[in-house]
Design an enzyme around this catalytic site. Structure first.
Site, short mmCIF file in Angstrom:
data_model
loop_
_atom_site.label_atom_id
_atom_site.label_comp_id
_atom_site.label_asym_id
_atom_site.label_seq_id
_atom_site.Cartn_x
_atom_site.Cartn_y
_atom_site.Cartn_z
N SER A 197 0.82 -1.21 0.00
CA SER A 197 0.00 0.00 0.00
C SER A 197 0.85 1.26 0.00
O SER A 197 2.00 1.27 0.46
CB SER A 197 -0.92 0.02 1.23
N ASN B 246 0.28 3.90 1.79
CA ASN B 246 0.47 4.38 3.17
C ASN B 246 1.71 3.75 3.80
O ASN B 246 2.55 4.44 4.39
CB ASN B 246 -0.76 4.07 4.02
N GLU C 142 7.08 -0.29 -4.67
CA GLU C 142 6.04 -0.45 -5.68
C GLU C 142 4.72 -0.40 -4.94
O GLU C 142 4.39 -1.30 -4.17
CB GLU C 142 6.21 -1.77 -6.44
N CYS D 272 -2.91 -3.76 -8.14
CA CYS D 272 -2.53 -2.36 -7.99
C CYS D 272 -2.73 -1.58 -9.28
O CYS D 272 -2.85 -0.36 -9.26
CB CYS D 272 -1.09 -2.23 -7.50
#
Length: 492
Positions: free
Chosen positions: A226, A228, A248, A282
């Protein structure tokens, strides 16, 4: 209940974790399929120290010897492909057809990584007067690898294989949601004959990850996950220029539709972009731009029809579903919550995303029209099968809005016009840009990565070789000799 299962692999030995109890469940049937204890901080330290101790000998053996072990791993993967695909399906809820493809991609990764090593980080020799100039590459040392849950085999494998070929040693921390897949992978590396300490596995949650990422003796960290978490790692590595960090992360990816003749083909590519892997790639399309005209209406109507009829089911159903379960009920409910928040802002539901079964990760795909609330939409990645719809009249303004994100992973245009694509390609900001193909389609023979909040300019896949070794420039001569012409002011 305490679980003393040997789920940590440190210095060539399987051992029980010394932390707290954890478990992994099949998200489609809400059944516990793995139990163990997390790695303690001391065990993480032991793993790093064992990797450090193993580094010099692993880096200094011949490339051929390292390749032999990695090739043996590929052979074992091929022999155990079906079993590994079943484990991935069991732990993620993904359909077996998809996890079979993932296991196959893991096998193929070895040959691709060897090609990338030779092309991008091999040895280059150039003649020069009285000497030779060389470009060679050396491994960084001990690298930490953090894996995600959506492709728990293929994505960490994309870091591990090139790192080992280059001569690095590894401490691997998989997602806490897919520990069983990681354990099966490490058993194959063990069988392949890796020396003790060359690869280590530390299973755990946030505390385990923090202990590994903050360890002073790691030389780098390769992360897929993620945005974050990636940003936290980037902040943590600030002021440490000697350590390589490859990130990534996710994306708020746009897919734009303009002037197309084959509506069914367009809808197919939209569905493959937005809803494959239950929206848990993603690169999935999070924002869909469709023209506000008669053709756009026809595309949307067909999209709704096809999406409603997508098969959702168990990973092992004889008639394989298009979508399986999300990774957990928590993940499924987070998508329901995201949809509710957009509706509260004034968005309009085109097709409701619904949580289908209590206790599981099953959801139906959703489409939500945000055309009237563009200024209020949070720039967030909703990691699941919920796509935001934008109806547009002006192509350039659509591209402006497509670029109106801090992310920059994937983007695509579905259009019969090459001129429109050339214009789109020139203006769009993303690391992966496709034309008339799903934006979830990526090749391991190409770089994979994004800009902005999607990565830190360390593209993976074929370019993973770049962050697994550093270049050494050398000028070399067989003996010391005076130059034919001395520098002014020197006398001999």
């Amino acid at each position: 209940m305490s679980h003393a299962n040997p789920v940590q692999f440190i210095n060539g030995q399987w051992q029980a974790g010394l932390g707290h109890d954890v478990s992994s469940s099949n998200p489609a049937r809400n059944e516990v399929i793995w139990q163990g204890k997390t790695a303690s901080k001391d065990q993480v330290n032991d793993a790093v120290l064992s990797a450090r101790q193993a580094f010099e000998s692993w880096a200094n053996i011949s490339l051929e010897a390292r390749v032999a072990v990695v090739t043996k791993f590929a052979e074992l993967l091929a022999e155990n492909k079906d079993a590994l695909a079943t484990t991935i399906a069991l732990e993620t809820g993904k359909p077996k057809w998809e996890t079979t493809g993932e296991a196959g991609a893991m096998v193929a990764k070895v040959a691709i990584s060897l090609k990338a090593y030779n092309e991008r980080t091999g040895t280059v020799e150039n003649p020069m007067p009285g000497a030779k100039a060389f470009i060679r590459h050396k491994p960084h040392g001990v690298v930490a690898i953090f894996g995600p849950y959506n492709f728990p085999g293929h994505l960490p494998n994309g870091h591990i294989v090139p790192a080992l070929i280059a001569g690095n040693t590894i401490v691997f921390k998989p997602s806490e949601l897919t520990p069983r897949v990681a354990q099966e992978m490490l058993k194959l590396w063990e069988q392949a004959g890796l020396p003790n300490g060359v690869i280590n596995l530390v299973q755990g949650e946030v505390e385990t990850g923090k202990a590994l990422a903050s360890h002073k003796l790691i030389d780098g960290l390769f992360f897929t996950g993620s945005s974050n978490t990636g940003h936290i790692l980037h902040e943590q590595f600030a002021g440490q220029p000697g350590k390589i960090l490859a990130l990534e992360m996710g994306g708020n990816n746009p897919l734009v539709v303009k002037d197309v003749s084959d509506i069914d083909a367009v809808v197919h590519d939209i569905v493959q972009s937005a809803f494959v892997t239950t929206g848990q790639r993603c690169t999935c399309a999070r924002r869909l731009f469709i023209e506000a005209n008669e053709q756009g209406d026809a595309i949307l109507a067909r999209l709704i029809e096809v999406t409603k009829n997508l098969t959702i089911g168990y990973y092992d159903d004889e008639a394989q579903p298009f979508m399986g379960s999300m990774i957990s009920e928590k993940a499924a409910l987070s998508l329901v919550d995201a949809q509710a928040k957009l509706l509260a802002l004034g968005a309009k539901s085109v097709l409701d995303l619904k949580h289908l079964e209590v206790g599981t990760g099953f959801v139906s795909p959703g489409i939500i029209d945000v055309s009237d609330i563009i200024a209020d939409i949070p720039d967030e990645e909703y990691f699941g099968p919920l796509v935001k719809l934008y109806r547009y009249n002006d192509f350039d303004k659509a591209i402006d809005e497509a670029n109106n994100t801090g992310f920059g992973l994937s983007a695509g245009l579905l259009s019969d016009s090459e001129a429109s694509y050339n214009h789109f390609f020139t203006r769009i900001r993303a690391g992966i840009v496709n034309w008339n193909k799903p934006i979830t389609g990526a090749s391991s023979a190409a770089p994979f990565g994004g800009i902005g909040a999607s990565g830190n300019h360390r593209a993976s896949a074929f370019y993973a070789a770049d962050y697994c070794a550093y270049p050494i420039a050398s000028v070399e001569a067989e003996k010391v000799s005076l130059p034919e012409t001395l520098t002014p002011g020197m006398k001999f």
